[in-house]
Structure formats: C-alpha cells, structure tokens
Write a protein that holds these residues in place. Sequence first.
Motif, short mmCIF file in Angstrom:
data_model
loop_
_atom_site.label_atom_id
_atom_site.label_comp_id
_atom_site.label_asym_id
_atom_site.label_seq_id
_atom_site.Cartn_x
_atom_site.Cartn_y
_atom_site.Cartn_z
N UNK A 11 29.30 33.08 26.31
CA UNK A 11 30.00 34.28 25.87
C UNK A 11 29.11 35.25 25.07
N UNK A 12 28.14 34.75 24.33
CA UNK A 12 27.25 35.63 23.56
C UNK A 12 26.33 36.46 24.47
N UNK A 13 26.04 35.92 25.66
CA UNK A 13 25.12 36.59 26.58
C UNK A 13 25.80 37.10 27.84
N UNK A 14 27.12 37.01 27.91
CA UNK A 14 27.84 37.37 29.14
C UNK A 14 28.03 38.88 29.22
#
Length: 144
Positions: free
Chosen positions: A103-106
């Motif tokens: 989720x941090x890099x999506x």
Amino acid sequence: MLISTKGRYALRTMVDLALHGEAEPVKIKDIAKRQDISGKYLEQIISILSRAGYVRSIRGNQGGYYLSKPASEYTVGMILRVTEGSLAPVDCLSGEDNPCCRQQDCVTLKLWQELDAAINGVVERYTLEDLVQWQKNMKDNYVI
C-alpha cells in the motif's frame, strides 16, 4: 465490481414488499411471479433479508412477508451489502484496515479509493423509497 443476481433480486424483492406489503403481508409466490424470480431462489434471498432484520414474516394462511422498517430507512447500500458483502472494487479495501503490504508503494491505490468512495456515495444516496418512487413514476408514464 459486478452485482450478482442475488443482490439485484434482493433489491427487486424489497421494492416489491414496499409497494405491496403495506396493507397485508406478501407471499413469496406472489413476489416470485411479479418479479419473474424462481421461488426457491427467492426463499434463499428472503432468508438472508430476514436474518438481517430487514423483513419480518407472519405464518399461516394469511401470512407472508413485510418490511421491518419504512422504505425510507433502507439504503440501496444496506441491501446490497447484506447480500453481496463488500462493494469494494479491490480486496485491499474490503475491510476496515488495508492489509496489503504494497500500500505504501501502490500507484493505483488512490484510484481504487476514489472508485470505492464513488460507489459508496451512490448506493448510500438512494433509499428503497427512492426506488419505489421511480417504479411508480415508470407506471405513471405509461402511454398506449
């Protein structure tokens, strides 16, 4: 997101109960006939709606089903969620917390969140009473 026949039929059933269930309880066979739904499948849907407390039944010869609350107190979202579960467009948004390790890099998460908000905005904006009025307006606009 694809709404199944269960969700679509549940909405039609609730509209039918709102239209026909004010004076007396509505029999499953009458709903099935008017809505062109299999009686056995409709029994499964009514069971779900009953367990959720959305409909109540009266047993006996004069029995049938009726809405537990006024039609204005049910949103389309409430009815769809009880039959469909989450309406989230992706699994990572279907619960309270996003369990995705990416989720941090999506890069697409913002897109899915906006789509989820749009879906919820629509299904929560309209009530069963709105659908009933739409149905009545359709019949009022009939021209020979």
